[in-house]
Design a protein around this motif. Structure first.
Motif, PDB file in Angstrom:
ATOM      1  N   GLU A 163       0.701  -1.215  -0.034  1.00 55.52           N
ATOM      2  CA  GLU A 163       0.053  -0.012  -0.013  1.00 55.52           C
ATOM      3  C   GLU A 163       0.858   1.338   0.023  1.00 55.52           C
ATOM      4  O   GLU A 163       2.033   1.132   0.556  1.00 55.52           O
ATOM      5  N   ARG A 164       0.515   2.279  -0.594  1.00 59.87           N
ATOM      6  CA  ARG A 164       1.287   3.438  -0.593  1.00 59.87           C
ATOM      7  C   ARG A 164       1.331   4.167   0.663  1.00 59.87           C
ATOM      8  O   ARG A 164       0.407   4.554   1.225  1.00 59.87           O
ATOM      9  N   PHE A 165       2.715   4.596   0.943  1.00 59.41           N
ATOM     10  CA  PHE A 165       2.741   5.465   2.018  1.00 59.41           C
ATOM     11  C   PHE A 165       3.264   6.685   1.731  1.00 59.41           C
ATOM     12  O   PHE A 165       4.499   6.671   1.050  1.00 59.41           O
ATOM     13  N   ASN A 166       2.519   7.908   1.807  1.00 61.46           N
ATOM     14  CA  ASN A 166       2.938   9.017   1.201  1.00 61.46           C
ATOM     15  C   ASN A 166       3.381   8.905  -0.225  1.00 61.46           C
ATOM     16  O   ASN A 166       2.556   8.739  -1.119  1.00 61.46           O
ATOM     17  N   ASN A 167       4.583   9.056  -0.399  1.00 62.96           N
ATOM     18  CA  ASN A 167       5.025   9.033  -2.061  1.00 62.96           C
ATOM     19  C   ASN A 167       6.058   7.835  -2.205  1.00 62.96           C
ATOM     20  O   ASN A 167       6.835   7.873  -2.946  1.00 62.96           O
ATOM     21  N   THR A 168       5.719   6.730  -1.487  1.00 59.44           N
ATOM     22  CA  THR A 168       6.589   5.797  -1.437  1.00 59.44           C
ATOM     23  C   THR A 168       5.852   4.246  -1.465  1.00 59.44           C
ATOM     24  O   THR A 168       4.848   4.167  -0.746  1.00 59.44           O
ATOM     25  N   ARG A 169       6.040   3.414  -2.301  1.00 60.32           N
ATOM     26  CA  ARG A 169       5.926   2.068  -2.284  1.00 60.32           C
ATOM     27  C   ARG A 169       6.974   0.765  -2.416  1.00 60.32           C
ATOM     28  O   ARG A 169       7.801   1.214  -3.152  1.00 60.32           O
ATOM     29  N   MET A 170       6.986  -0.232  -1.894  1.00 62.57           N
ATOM     30  CA  MET A 170       7.905  -1.011  -2.130  1.00 62.57           C
ATOM     31  C   MET A 170       7.000  -2.279  -2.890  1.00 62.57           C
ATOM     32  O   MET A 170       5.933  -2.537  -2.985  1.00 62.57           O
ATOM     33  N   PHE A 171       7.900  -2.868  -3.823  1.00 63.12           N
ATOM     34  CA  PHE A 171       7.182  -3.820  -4.476  1.00 63.12           C
ATOM     35  C   PHE A 171       8.049  -5.180  -4.762  1.00 63.12           C
ATOM     36  O   PHE A 171       9.426  -5.123  -4.681  1.00 63.12           O
ATOM     37  N   PHE A 172       7.517  -6.293  -5.236  1.00 63.83           N
ATOM     38  CA  PHE A 172       8.359  -7.334  -5.633  1.00 63.83           C
ATOM     39  C   PHE A 172       7.694  -8.012  -7.018  1.00 63.83           C
ATOM     40  O   PHE A 172       6.505  -7.659  -7.384  1.00 63.83           O
TER      41      PHE A 172
END
Length: 259
Positions: A163-172
């Motif tokens: 889920e997006r946190f402010n202007n950052t997302r982690m992905f695989f």
């Protein structure tokens, strides 16, 4: 009583004065205003589009994974007695391509990332320095073997995002990558280590989506392992003929994605 010198007093309390000055500047700002200023939500690279496009630059470190043949492991076979080892070495290269993103869910995308990659596969052939194959104090010599290839690649990947946190997302990311060499097999047969022209690799990686005002930047690191045996029997350098049973590609790649 003698009045203290003003400059001397300022020198003694200079740190306290600076702190008070900074507090006086920050004091009038309302807490909600400070919070809003630090949490600007950038809509660039919007994830709500059904299909979006971009491009990427990539730098990779690649090598071959070599499995020796039974003949090489058999000490009674005299044809390979002078070969001590065949050692692949990681070598740098680069790639560039396009990024096509299809939205399945807010946290799930399918990626198609066609690219052109430039690879160097270095292999060190270690030979005993005498003709008997005995390493008793005679040492060994190293002969570099270089195979250069340009590959057209068609990765098809599934991307799962947090889920997006402010202007950052982690992905695989994970999926398959079809690879086609640009030069034909007759040209490739002149290489010191001869490979077949088509391959299929499994790829897995992770990274971050960083949202800026006008674009989305996604640095990513990805690992690739070839699934097909690329060894072309009957070719390659004469000194390693019959010594290899299986060759597969492997690489580690840093992607800089812009969308």
């Amino acid at each position: 009583m003698q009045n203290p010198h003003l400059r001397h007093q300022f020198h003694l309390y200079r740190y306290q004065i600076v702190v008070v000055f900074l507090i006086s500047l920050l004091g009038p700002m309302h807490p909600s205003q400070a919070q809003d200023r630090n949490m600007i939500f950038n809509a660039s690279g919007s994830d709500d589009q059904a299909i979006s496009y971009g491009f990427f630059l990539a730098a990779h470190n690649s090598s071959l994974r070599i499995r020796y043949s039974d003949n090489f492991m058999d000490p009674t076979v005299t044809g390979l007695h002078n070969v001590r080892a065949i050692m692949p070495v990681f070598s740098p290269g680069f790639a560039l391509g396009f990024l096509v993103t299809g939205r399945i869910h807010d946290q799930v995308n399918v990626l198609f990332t066609p690219k052109v990659g430039f690879y160097e596969y270095r292999t060190e052939l270690q030979l005993f320095s005498d003709n008997t194959g005995s390493p008793d104090g005679t040492g060994f010599s190293t002969v570099p073997l270089l195979t250069e290839e340009t590959l057209v690649e068609f990765p098809l990947l599934l991307k799962y995002k947090s889920e997006r946190f402010n202007n950052t997302r982690m992905f695989f990311v994970g999926g398959l990558n079809g690879q086609i060499r640009t030069k034909n097999q007759e040209e490739a047969n002149e290489d010191p280590v001869v490979l077949k022209g088509r391959d299929l690799a499994v790829e897995m990686g992770l990274g971050f989506d960083l949202y800026f005002q006008y674009f989305k930047f996604s640095p990513e690191i990805r690992f690739s392992h070839g699934l097909m045996n690329l060894y072309q029997p009957g070719h390659s350098d004469d000194r390693i003929l019959g010594a290899i049973q299986d060759i597969r590609r492997k690489s580690i790649t840093l992607y800089l994605n812009f969308q």
